[in-house]
Design a protein around this motif. Sequence first.
Motif, mmCIF file in Angstrom:
data_model
loop_
_atom_site.group_PDB
_atom_site.id
_atom_site.type_symbol
_atom_site.label_atom_id
_atom_site.label_comp_id
_atom_site.label_asym_id
_atom_site.label_seq_id
_atom_site.Cartn_x
_atom_site.Cartn_y
_atom_site.Cartn_z
ATOM 1 N N LYS A 1 0.837 -1.202 0.000
ATOM 2 C CA LYS A 1 0.000 0.000 0.000
ATOM 3 C C LYS A 1 0.869 1.249 0.000
ATOM 4 N N LEU A 2 0.518 2.195 -0.886
ATOM 5 C CA LEU A 2 1.184 3.487 -0.929
ATOM 6 C C LEU A 2 0.155 4.571 -0.602
ATOM 7 N N VAL A 3 0.479 5.396 0.369
ATOM 8 C CA VAL A 3 -0.366 6.528 0.722
ATOM 9 C C VAL A 3 0.170 7.763 0.001
ATOM 10 N N VAL A 4 -0.695 8.402 -0.785
ATOM 11 C CA VAL A 4 -0.319 9.625 -1.487
ATOM 12 C C VAL A 4 -1.123 10.768 -0.890
ATOM 13 N N ASP A 5 -0.421 11.773 -0.383
ATOM 14 C CA ASP A 5 -1.088 12.907 0.258
ATOM 15 C C ASP A 5 -0.872 14.164 -0.571
ATOM 16 N N ALA A 6 -1.975 14.842 -0.892
ATOM 17 C CA ALA A 6 -1.920 16.065 -1.691
ATOM 18 C C ALA A 6 -1.828 17.281 -0.782
ATOM 19 N N LYS A 7 -0.855 18.150 -1.045
ATOM 20 C CA LYS A 7 -0.654 19.349 -0.241
ATOM 21 C C LYS A 7 -0.835 20.588 -1.125
ATOM 22 N N PHE A 8 -2.046 21.143 -1.071
ATOM 23 C CA PHE A 8 -2.359 22.329 -1.858
ATOM 24 C C PHE A 8 -2.139 23.566 -1.006
ATOM 25 N N HIS A 9 -0.863 23.880 -0.748
ATOM 26 C CA HIS A 9 -0.497 25.007 0.104
ATOM 27 C C HIS A 9 0.117 26.114 -0.738
ATOM 28 N N SER A 10 -0.056 27.340 -0.295
ATOM 29 C CA SER A 10 0.514 28.474 -1.011
ATOM 30 C C SER A 10 2.004 28.635 -0.743
ATOM 31 N N GLU A 11 2.505 27.974 0.307
ATOM 32 C CA GLU A 11 3.920 28.032 0.670
ATOM 33 C C GLU A 11 4.511 26.626 0.651
ATOM 34 N N PRO A 12 5.833 26.509 0.568
ATOM 35 C CA PRO A 12 6.457 25.183 0.636
ATOM 36 C C PRO A 12 6.099 24.472 1.942
ATOM 37 N N ILE A 13 5.891 23.174 1.876
ATOM 38 C CA ILE A 13 5.556 22.410 3.079
ATOM 39 C C ILE A 13 6.791 22.281 3.961
ATOM 40 N N ASP A 14 6.561 22.162 5.271
ATOM 41 C CA ASP A 14 7.680 22.075 6.207
ATOM 42 C C ASP A 14 7.783 20.675 6.803
ATOM 43 N N VAL A 15 8.681 20.527 7.759
ATOM 44 C CA VAL A 15 8.939 19.221 8.382
ATOM 45 C C VAL A 15 7.685 18.659 9.041
ATOM 46 N N ARG A 16 6.892 19.516 9.643
ATOM 47 C CA ARG A 16 5.691 19.035 10.336
ATOM 48 C C ARG A 16 4.722 18.355 9.378
ATOM 49 N N GLU A 17 4.628 18.891 8.173
ATOM 50 C CA GLU A 17 3.749 18.272 7.178
ATOM 51 C C GLU A 17 4.263 16.886 6.792
ATOM 52 N N VAL A 18 5.559 16.764 6.620
ATOM 53 C CA VAL A 18 6.154 15.464 6.286
ATOM 54 C C VAL A 18 5.917 14.475 7.424
ATOM 55 N N GLU A 19 6.162 14.907 8.655
ATOM 56 C CA GLU A 19 5.963 14.028 9.805
ATOM 57 C C GLU A 19 4.502 13.587 9.911
ATOM 58 N N LYS B 1 4.614 2.712 2.115
ATOM 59 C CA LYS B 1 5.347 3.891 1.672
ATOM 60 C C LYS B 1 4.427 5.104 1.651
ATOM 61 N N ALA B 2 5.016 6.283 1.861
ATOM 62 C CA ALA B 2 4.276 7.535 1.786
ATOM 63 C C ALA B 2 4.828 8.385 0.644
ATOM 64 N N VAL B 3 3.928 9.064 -0.028
ATOM 65 C CA VAL B 3 4.290 9.981 -1.109
ATOM 66 C C VAL B 3 3.563 11.294 -0.860
ATOM 67 N N ILE B 4 4.274 12.401 -0.990
ATOM 68 C CA ILE B 4 3.654 13.718 -0.841
ATOM 69 C C ILE B 4 3.749 14.450 -2.172
ATOM 70 N N VAL B 5 2.607 14.909 -2.643
ATOM 71 C CA VAL B 5 2.560 15.714 -3.863
ATOM 72 C C VAL B 5 2.187 17.130 -3.444
ATOM 73 N N ALA B 6 3.062 18.077 -3.706
ATOM 74 C CA ALA B 6 2.881 19.445 -3.229
ATOM 75 C C ALA B 6 2.784 20.424 -4.390
ATOM 76 N N ALA B 7 1.967 21.443 -4.196
ATOM 77 C CA ALA B 7 1.769 22.442 -5.247
ATOM 78 C C ALA B 7 2.916 23.444 -5.304
ATOM 79 N N ASN B 8 3.534 23.715 -4.159
ATOM 80 C CA ASN B 8 4.568 24.760 -4.123
ATOM 81 C C ASN B 8 5.850 24.310 -3.438
#
Length: 219
Positions: free
Chosen positions: A54-72, A85-92
């Motif tokens: 299983k892969l978890v993909v999390d979408a981060k639609f933030h106006s600023e770059p994501i920080d460590v807390r978001e990754v954690e 596994k975890a995957v983060i897809v970020a807009a910025n």
Amino acid sequence: MNWQEYQEAVAVLYEQADGFGNVLRNVMIPDKVTGHARQIDVLIELEAKGHSIKLVVDAKFHSEPIDVREVESVLALADAVGASKAVIVAANGWTSPAEIKASHAGCDLRILSLEEALDLIVPDKWEMCPCCQRDCIVLDQDGALITEDGLLFWWLAGQCRACMYSFAWCQECGSYLEIPRGQTEECTCRHLWENSQDGMNLTLREERDDLPTEGNEAE
């Protein structure tokens, strides 16, 4: 674009990848410890040599770059539902510490910009709002009809959800109009476009009573 649409675009991104397993959108999975349902933006299920991954993909639609807390947070979510596994897809993008944290934990980071996301869900029908730069204008208002001279008339229009600024694209004359809220513009072929509270209103030149009738126009 809002965060729900961005989440949809991320799902489409992985659905378009041939042979990439079973892609599920917006699913609820019980926490392996508490049993409470946890929301997953995109879940990818793979079968490899008799094992289910299983892969978890999390979408981060933030106006600023994501920080460590978001990754954690995403790493904790993946662990809670028993994902491999975890995957983060970020807009910025992301900060340097966030990248270090993700790399150490084996979490993939990927950028999907607003423009790319829009192309996935409304291809060739969007514009970044030039007025507020806070949202996009999706050209989701359209129409087609046969005019009195037997020609097909087709048009596209859309309105910014943030500031109500509008675009209109007249296919008959090729005019591309930018219209502030509450104002009207006339295209080259003299159709009248109004940016109203309810969206774009179109009055064809044949329907206008403020134009001289044929044969009575000033020479």
